[in-house]
Scaffold this motif. Structure first.
Motif, mmCIF file in Angstrom:
data_model
loop_
_atom_site.group_PDB
_atom_site.id
_atom_site.type_symbol
_atom_site.label_atom_id
_atom_site.label_comp_id
_atom_site.label_asym_id
_atom_site.label_seq_id
_atom_site.Cartn_x
_atom_site.Cartn_y
_atom_site.Cartn_z
ATOM 1 N N LEU A 98 -8.801 -6.502 22.197
ATOM 2 C CA LEU A 98 -7.531 -6.980 21.637
ATOM 3 C C LEU A 98 -7.616 -8.459 21.277
ATOM 4 C CD1 LEU A 98 -4.909 -5.178 23.902
ATOM 5 C CD2 LEU A 98 -4.984 -5.077 21.415
ATOM 6 N N ALA A 99 -8.248 -9.242 22.130
ATOM 7 C CA ALA A 99 -8.386 -10.670 21.869
ATOM 8 C C ALA A 99 -9.199 -10.920 20.602
ATOM 9 C CB ALA A 99 -9.026 -11.361 23.066
ATOM 10 N N ALA A 100 -10.300 -10.187 20.446
ATOM 11 C CA ALA A 100 -11.138 -10.347 19.250
ATOM 12 C C ALA A 100 -10.362 -9.971 17.987
ATOM 13 C CB ALA A 100 -12.398 -9.495 19.374
ATOM 14 N N ALA A 101 -9.588 -8.881 18.042
ATOM 15 C CA ALA A 101 -8.794 -8.451 16.890
ATOM 16 C C ALA A 101 -7.714 -9.478 16.564
ATOM 17 C CB ALA A 101 -8.160 -7.090 17.166
ATOM 18 N N ALA A 102 -7.089 -10.041 17.598
ATOM 19 C CA ALA A 102 -6.062 -11.063 17.377
ATOM 20 C C ALA A 102 -6.658 -12.297 16.720
ATOM 21 C CB ALA A 102 -5.408 -11.428 18.713
ATOM 22 N N MET A 103 -7.867 -12.683 17.128
ATOM 23 C CA MET A 103 -8.538 -13.835 16.508
ATOM 24 C C MET A 103 -8.763 -13.586 15.025
ATOM 25 S SD MET A 103 -11.412 -14.820 19.374
ATOM 26 C CE MET A 103 -10.980 -14.841 21.119
ATOM 27 N N MET A 104 -9.142 -12.347 14.646
ATOM 28 C CA MET A 104 -9.366 -12.028 13.237
ATOM 29 C C MET A 104 -8.062 -12.112 12.453
ATOM 30 S SD MET A 104 -12.014 -11.348 11.331
ATOM 31 C CE MET A 104 -13.232 -10.607 12.443
ATOM 32 N N CYS A 105 -6.966 -11.661 13.048
ATOM 33 C CA CYS A 105 -5.660 -11.724 12.382
ATOM 34 C C CYS A 105 -5.228 -13.171 12.184
ATOM 35 C CB CYS A 105 -4.610 -10.967 13.197
ATOM 36 S SG CYS A 105 -4.855 -9.179 13.256
ATOM 37 N N VAL A 106 -5.391 -13.990 13.216
ATOM 38 C CA VAL A 106 -5.023 -15.405 13.110
ATOM 39 C C VAL A 106 -5.868 -16.096 12.042
ATOM 40 C CG1 VAL A 106 -4.998 -17.615 14.335
ATOM 41 C CG2 VAL A 106 -4.179 -15.553 15.482
ATOM 42 N N LEU A 107 -7.148 -15.784 12.003
ATOM 43 C CA LEU A 107 -8.036 -16.353 10.990
ATOM 44 C C LEU A 107 -7.541 -16.022 9.587
ATOM 45 C CD1 LEU A 107 -10.825 -17.732 10.322
ATOM 46 C CD2 LEU A 107 -11.752 -15.414 10.244
ATOM 47 N N ALA A 108 -7.086 -14.774 9.389
ATOM 48 C CA ALA A 108 -6.610 -14.356 8.070
ATOM 49 C C ALA A 108 -5.306 -15.050 7.696
ATOM 50 C CB ALA A 108 -6.414 -12.841 8.051
ATOM 51 N N LEU A 109 -4.468 -15.344 8.673
ATOM 52 C CA LEU A 109 -3.141 -15.910 8.401
ATOM 53 C C LEU A 109 -3.151 -17.423 8.241
ATOM 54 C CD1 LEU A 109 -1.024 -13.734 10.864
ATOM 55 C CD2 LEU A 109 -1.028 -13.610 8.369
ATOM 56 N N VAL A 110 -4.156 -18.100 8.795
ATOM 57 C CA VAL A 110 -4.205 -19.568 8.745
ATOM 58 C C VAL A 110 -5.321 -19.990 7.791
ATOM 59 C CG1 VAL A 110 -4.463 -21.692 10.080
ATOM 60 C CG2 VAL A 110 -3.377 -19.681 11.133
ATOM 61 N N PRO A 111 -4.985 -20.466 6.587
ATOM 62 C CA PRO A 111 -6.016 -20.821 5.597
ATOM 63 C C PRO A 111 -7.021 -21.849 6.106
ATOM 64 C CG PRO A 111 -3.839 -20.772 4.580
ATOM 65 C CD PRO A 111 -3.629 -20.633 6.057
ATOM 66 N N ALA A 112 -6.549 -22.821 6.895
ATOM 67 C CA ALA A 112 -7.467 -23.852 7.392
ATOM 68 C C ALA A 112 -8.555 -23.244 8.262
ATOM 69 C CB ALA A 112 -6.694 -24.910 8.172
ATOM 70 N N LEU A 113 -8.188 -22.242 9.067
ATOM 71 C CA LEU A 113 -9.182 -21.582 9.913
ATOM 72 C C LEU A 113 -10.183 -20.797 9.074
ATOM 73 C CD1 LEU A 113 -7.033 -20.290 12.919
ATOM 74 C CD2 LEU A 113 -8.604 -22.233 12.856
ATOM 75 N N GLY A 114 -9.697 -20.219 7.984
ATOM 76 C CA GLY A 114 -10.598 -19.496 7.098
ATOM 77 C C GLY A 114 -11.633 -20.420 6.480
ATOM 78 N N ARG A 115 -11.187 -21.607 6.070
ATOM 79 C CA ARG A 115 -12.140 -22.574 5.517
ATOM 80 C C ARG A 115 -13.122 -23.045 6.582
ATOM 81 N NH1 ARG A 115 -7.303 -24.180 2.879
ATOM 82 N NH2 ARG A 115 -6.923 -25.792 4.467
ATOM 83 N N LEU A 116 -12.622 -23.208 7.815
ATOM 84 C CA LEU A 116 -13.496 -23.626 8.909
ATOM 85 C C LEU A 116 -14.532 -22.544 9.212
ATOM 86 C CD1 LEU A 116 -14.097 -25.741 11.098
ATOM 87 C CD2 LEU A 116 -12.467 -24.543 12.580
ATOM 88 N N ALA A 117 -14.102 -21.274 9.168
ATOM 89 C CA ALA A 117 -15.020 -20.167 9.456
ATOM 90 C C ALA A 117 -16.158 -20.118 8.446
ATOM 91 C CB ALA A 117 -14.254 -18.841 9.454
ATOM 92 N N GLN A 118 -15.858 -20.469 7.194
ATOM 93 C CA GLN A 118 -16.900 -20.446 6.170
ATOM 94 C C GLN A 118 -17.946 -21.531 6.402
ATOM 95 O OE1 GLN A 118 -14.664 -20.710 2.505
ATOM 96 N NE2 GLN A 118 -14.422 -18.495 2.391
ATOM 97 N N ARG A 119 -17.627 -22.513 7.253
ATOM 98 C CA ARG A 119 -18.566 -23.600 7.536
ATOM 99 C C ARG A 119 -19.400 -23.344 8.787
ATOM 100 N NH1 ARG A 119 -15.442 -29.218 7.223
ATOM 101 N NH2 ARG A 119 -17.618 -29.930 7.456
ATOM 102 N N ILE A 120 -19.166 -22.210 9.456
ATOM 103 C CA ILE A 120 -19.982 -21.866 10.621
ATOM 104 C C ILE A 120 -21.432 -21.705 10.162
ATOM 105 C CG2 ILE A 120 -20.445 -20.120 12.382
ATOM 106 C CD1 ILE A 120 -17.462 -19.455 12.357
ATOM 107 N N PRO A 121 -22.364 -22.425 10.746
ATOM 108 C CA PRO A 121 -23.760 -22.310 10.307
ATOM 109 C C PRO A 121 -24.264 -20.873 10.450
ATOM 110 C CG PRO A 121 -23.477 -24.199 11.768
ATOM 111 C CD PRO A 121 -22.200 -23.409 11.842
ATOM 112 N N ALA A 122 -24.729 -20.326 9.341
ATOM 113 C CA ALA A 122 -25.234 -18.956 9.377
ATOM 114 C C ALA A 122 -26.444 -18.841 10.286
ATOM 115 C CB ALA A 122 -25.581 -18.500 7.959
ATOM 116 N N SER A 123 -27.193 -19.937 10.410
ATOM 117 C CA SER A 123 -28.396 -19.903 11.242
ATOM 118 C C SER A 123 -28.050 -19.646 12.707
ATOM 119 C CB SER A 123 -29.151 -21.228 11.111
ATOM 120 O OG SER A 123 -28.315 -22.321 11.473
#
Length: 389
Positions: A98-123
């Protein structure tokens, strides 16, 4: 809604994608749920819930967005769960889902978090995934000590199929494993059970250690290894998907079905490529029906998941370990390749990989978290000292 029946290629593409996606990794799902403390009924509930979520959410998103939205369960997430060294009760595992699913929902709803997620180093993210997958592939070869015949047959089929028919490699491995086990009479204890899949509701228990060591890495590995590549597949097929509805839709599906054992529903990548190209449907504007057909096949899998799960539960432990190891060879290859692409981040990636693969558990928190922490700390230190020089 449909002026005429979709072409035969749409049906065959959707059928192959569903068959490969389900058959190739269902053994891993069974093993992952058992590692999280699920009994036979709860394992069956988890598989049914996952298939149902893939079907319903995929159908809704395909019709709404008018593109073939192909969903899958989180294979890297399941590997993460199966590799967990922390013994947890099933309600605690459900709380982490449930916690993991909630994190995904919050990520989708907050644009700033989405931009931050795209900066997570793929390596670093890929290194964590590689560290999670490595023990399973090593266990495949350790199984040679107890069942050399089965392992040799699976490896031979896998190597040949990857050269000749790579798309069907895992499916052929699964069939070869079934054949060996059936000929030897190894599938014992397969008693009578329900023919229709069912779901068992579990009241979640939230434990901060499990949320950190299971929920957070589950969210991250699903985002980086499934959802972001899934968006790339859709873009490569000529579509312009908006990330928010896709991430929110899959996050809500996971959130609603987590109490029944669904650990993660997300965009598919490899199987999505089967359904999103012109081979599946010549008209890009009408290709969304392939996603609808794919959803229909997963609805059928949800209905008849119970006997399939019982079959896997009746398999010897060594057979499940061998099938899981073979299924994760290709994902391990991709993860290792991705973690070493950026030369300036290789030290951080190797630290992440080694810490995660070690299986270390500190303060009740699993190695995936410590691997990420080691990698991010190494990148931060390098950035700080680079600026000073």
């Amino acid at each position: 809604m449909l002026s005429r029946l979709p072409p035969l290629a749409s049906w065959t593409s959707a059928f192959i994608a569903a068959l490969v996606g389900f058959g190739g990794t269902v053994a891993l799902i069974v093993r992952a749920m058992q590692a999280m403390g699920a009994d036979a009924g709860q394992v069956g509930s988890a598989v049914t819930a996952l298939c149902l979520g893939i079907a319903v959410a995929g159908a809704v998103l395909s019709v709404w967005m008018r593109m073939p939205v192909v969903l899958a369960w989180s294979t890297p997430g399941a590997a993460l769960l199966a590799a967990s060294t922390s013994a947890v009760a099933w309600p605690v595992a459900v709380g982490a889902f449930l916690a993991a699913a909630a994190m995904m929902c919050v990520l989708a709803l907050v644009p700033a978090l989405g931009r931050l997620a795209q900066r997570i180093p793929a390596s670093v993210a890929s290194a964590m995934l590689a560290g999670v997958l490595l023990p399973f592939c090593l266990q495949l070869f350790r199984t040679l000590e107890s069942d050399a015949l089965l392992v040799c047959v699976l490896l031979a089929v896998f190597v040949i199929a990857r050269v000749r028919v790579p798309l069907y490699a895992l499916l052929l491995v699964l069939l070869a494993g079934f054949a060996v086990l059936a000929l030897r009479g190894d599938v014992a204890g397969l008693g009578a059970g329900p023919l229709i899949g069912g779901m068992e509701l579990a009241a979640p228990v939230f434990d901060w250690r499990s949320v950190i060591s299971v929920g957070m890495p589950l969210f991250l590995v699903t985002l980086v290894s499934q959802n972001l590549p899934g968006l790339v597949v859709l873009r490569s097929a000529g579509y312009a998907p908006k990330p928010r509805p896709l991430l929110l839709g899959t996050g809500l599906a996971s959130l609603l079905l987590a109490p029944f054992g669904a650990h993660g529903i997300n965009l598919a990548a490899i199987t999505a490529a089967i359904c999103t190209g012109s081979d599946a449907h010549p008209d890009a504007a009408g290709r969304w029906v392939v996603g609808l057909i794919y959803a229909g096949f997963y609805l059928a899998l949800a209905l008849f998941s119970a006997p399939l799960v019982l079959f896997f539960l009746a398999m010897p432990h060594a057979a499940i370990a061998a099938l899981t190891g073979v299924a994760l060879i290709a994902p391990l290859t991709g993860a290792v390749e991705a973690m070493l692409v950026e030369k300036s981040e290789r030290d951080a990636a190797i630290l992440t990989f080694a810490a995660t693969a070690s299986g270390v558990s500190l303060m009740g928190i699993g190695s995936a978290f410590w691997g990420l922490l080691a990698g991010f700390a190494a990148l931060a230190a390098k950035a700080v000292f680079s600026r000073r020089n």
